[in-house]
Design a protein around this motif. Structure first.
Motif, PDB file in Angstrom:
ATOM      1  N   LEU A 182     -11.965  -8.869   5.346  1.00  0.00           N
ATOM      2  CA  LEU A 182     -11.963  -7.939   4.216  1.00  0.00           C
ATOM      3  C   LEU A 182     -12.631  -8.533   2.993  1.00  0.00           C
ATOM      4  O   LEU A 182     -12.451  -9.705   2.685  1.00  0.00           O
ATOM      5  N   ASP A 183     -13.389  -7.692   2.290  1.00  0.00           N
ATOM      6  CA  ASP A 183     -13.914  -8.101   0.989  1.00  0.00           C
ATOM      7  C   ASP A 183     -12.878  -7.717  -0.071  1.00  0.00           C
ATOM      8  O   ASP A 183     -11.852  -7.109   0.236  1.00  0.00           O
ATOM      9  N   THR A 184     -13.138  -8.058  -1.320  1.00  0.00           N
ATOM     10  CA  THR A 184     -12.161  -7.830  -2.384  1.00  0.00           C
ATOM     11  C   THR A 184     -11.836  -6.350  -2.560  1.00  0.00           C
ATOM     12  O   THR A 184     -10.670  -5.978  -2.703  1.00  0.00           O
ATOM     13  N   GLY A 185     -12.841  -5.503  -2.538  1.00  0.00           N
ATOM     14  CA  GLY A 185     -12.613  -4.072  -2.713  1.00  0.00           C
ATOM     15  C   GLY A 185     -11.770  -3.477  -1.597  1.00  0.00           C
ATOM     16  O   GLY A 185     -10.837  -2.706  -1.851  1.00  0.00           O
TER      17      GLY A 185
ATOM     18  N   TYR B  81      -0.617 -10.605  -5.269  1.00  0.00           N
ATOM     19  CA  TYR B  81      -0.524 -11.592  -4.185  1.00  0.00           C
ATOM     20  C   TYR B  81      -1.234 -11.084  -2.930  1.00  0.00           C
ATOM     21  O   TYR B  81      -2.053 -11.781  -2.325  1.00  0.00           O
ATOM     22  N   ARG B  82      -0.922  -9.863  -2.536  1.00  0.00           N
ATOM     23  CA  ARG B  82      -1.476  -9.310  -1.304  1.00  0.00           C
ATOM     24  C   ARG B  82      -2.993  -9.124  -1.416  1.00  0.00           C
ATOM     25  O   ARG B  82      -3.741  -9.483  -0.506  1.00  0.00           O
ATOM     26  N   THR B  83      -3.461  -8.591  -2.546  1.00  0.00           N
ATOM     27  CA  THR B  83      -4.899  -8.373  -2.727  1.00  0.00           C
ATOM     28  C   THR B  83      -5.662  -9.691  -2.708  1.00  0.00           C
ATOM     29  O   THR B  83      -6.669  -9.825  -2.017  1.00  0.00           O
ATOM     30  N   VAL B  84      -5.187 -10.671  -3.457  1.00  0.00           N
ATOM     31  CA  VAL B  84      -5.887 -11.964  -3.541  1.00  0.00           C
ATOM     32  C   VAL B  84      -5.906 -12.666  -2.188  1.00  0.00           C
ATOM     33  O   VAL B  84      -6.953 -13.167  -1.757  1.00  0.00           O
ATOM     34  N   THR B  85      -4.775 -12.714  -1.516  1.00  0.00           N
ATOM     35  CA  THR B  85      -4.745 -13.426  -0.230  1.00  0.00           C
ATOM     36  C   THR B  85      -5.560 -12.703   0.842  1.00  0.00           C
ATOM     37  O   THR B  85      -6.236 -13.358   1.645  1.00  0.00           O
ATOM     38  N   LEU B  86      -5.536 -11.380   0.842  1.00  0.00           N
ATOM     39  CA  LEU B  86      -6.363 -10.637   1.807  1.00  0.00           C
ATOM     40  C   LEU B  86      -7.847 -10.819   1.507  1.00  0.00           C
ATOM     41  O   LEU B  86      -8.664 -10.936   2.428  1.00  0.00           O
ATOM     42  N   ALA B  87      -8.213 -10.853   0.231  1.00  0.00           N
ATOM     43  CA  ALA B  87      -9.618 -11.013  -0.141  1.00  0.00           C
ATOM     44  C   ALA B  87     -10.124 -12.428   0.164  1.00  0.00           C
ATOM     45  O   ALA B  87     -11.295 -12.611   0.489  1.00  0.00           O
ATOM     46  N   ARG B  88      -9.256 -13.411   0.076  1.00  0.00           N
ATOM     47  CA  ARG B  88      -9.684 -14.802   0.283  1.00  0.00           C
ATOM     48  C   ARG B  88      -9.686 -15.250   1.732  1.00  0.00           C
ATOM     49  O   ARG B  88     -10.391 -16.196   2.067  1.00  0.00           O
ATOM     50  N   GLY B  89      -8.904 -14.629   2.581  1.00  0.00           N
ATOM     51  CA  GLY B  89      -8.872 -15.088   3.964  1.00  0.00           C
ATOM     52  C   GLY B  89      -8.541 -13.995   4.954  1.00  0.00           C
ATOM     53  O   GLY B  89      -8.259 -14.267   6.109  1.00  0.00           O
ATOM     54  N   SER B  90      -8.527 -12.754   4.482  1.00  0.00           N
ATOM     55  CA  SER B  90      -8.233 -11.598   5.316  1.00  0.00           C
ATOM     56  C   SER B  90      -6.816 -11.649   5.894  1.00  0.00           C
ATOM     57  O   SER B  90      -6.529 -11.010   6.887  1.00  0.00           O
ATOM     58  N   ALA B  91      -5.957 -12.441   5.253  1.00  0.00           N
ATOM     59  CA  ALA B  91      -4.570 -12.559   5.694  1.00  0.00           C
ATOM     60  C   ALA B  91      -3.716 -13.073   4.540  1.00  0.00           C
ATOM     61  O   ALA B  91      -4.156 -13.914   3.772  1.00  0.00           O
TER      62      ALA B  91
END
Length: 152
Positions: A98-101, A69-79
């Protein structure tokens, strides 16, 4: 984020643009509570798809769901959704989303530090006392949570 950043970091300068960091520790706490509730709900919703076998290792299962959840949401909108609710986002050292990596690495370091008391306490103290309200994981990656800038 070009004219509002300092040349060294790429993040807004906390002395020149303090509004970017106003209330960040409190907003991060609220976002964390919201995200924790979301992760628990997602884990419970996913439970039947494991034929309820995940009940045997529910905390570990919830941690996996939380990591995703955290990785996907951060990668998609930086939040995360909790961060979006309180209008903050994580930016890298260049002031970019943030990018996905980087999102995955941010989540990994956050998860490891959250699993142990001392790094978690250090993170909280750093967020409450640092000029950019960065946690330990943020300092390690050069990221920071900022109030979401107005969209032009």
């Amino acid at each position: 984020m070009t004219d509002q950043t300092d040349r060294h970091w790429g993040l807004p300068d906390p002395d020149l643009h303090a509004a970017f960091y106003d209330g960040i520790p409190t907003k991060r706490l609220v976002a964390w509570v919201v995200d924790t509730v979301i992760v628990i709900l997602l884990a419970l919703l996913a439970l039947p798809f494991t034929a309820f076998a995940a009940v045997l290792f529910l905390p570990f299962f919830a941690a996996i769901v939380g990591f995703a959840y955290r990785t996907v949401t951060l990668a998609r909108g930086s939040a995360t959704w909790g961060m979006r609710l309180v209008a903050i986002e994580i930016r890298n050292g260049r002031g970019e989303r943030l990018d996905t990596g980087t999102a995955a690495l941010h989540t990994l370091i956050y998860s490891v530090s959250a699993a142990f008391v001392i790094p978690q306490v250090v993170s909280i103290v750093l967020m409450l006392t640092g000029p950019r309200a960065q946690g330990l994981h943020d300092l390690m990656l050069g990221t920071a949570a900022i109030n979401r800038p107005a969209q032009a």
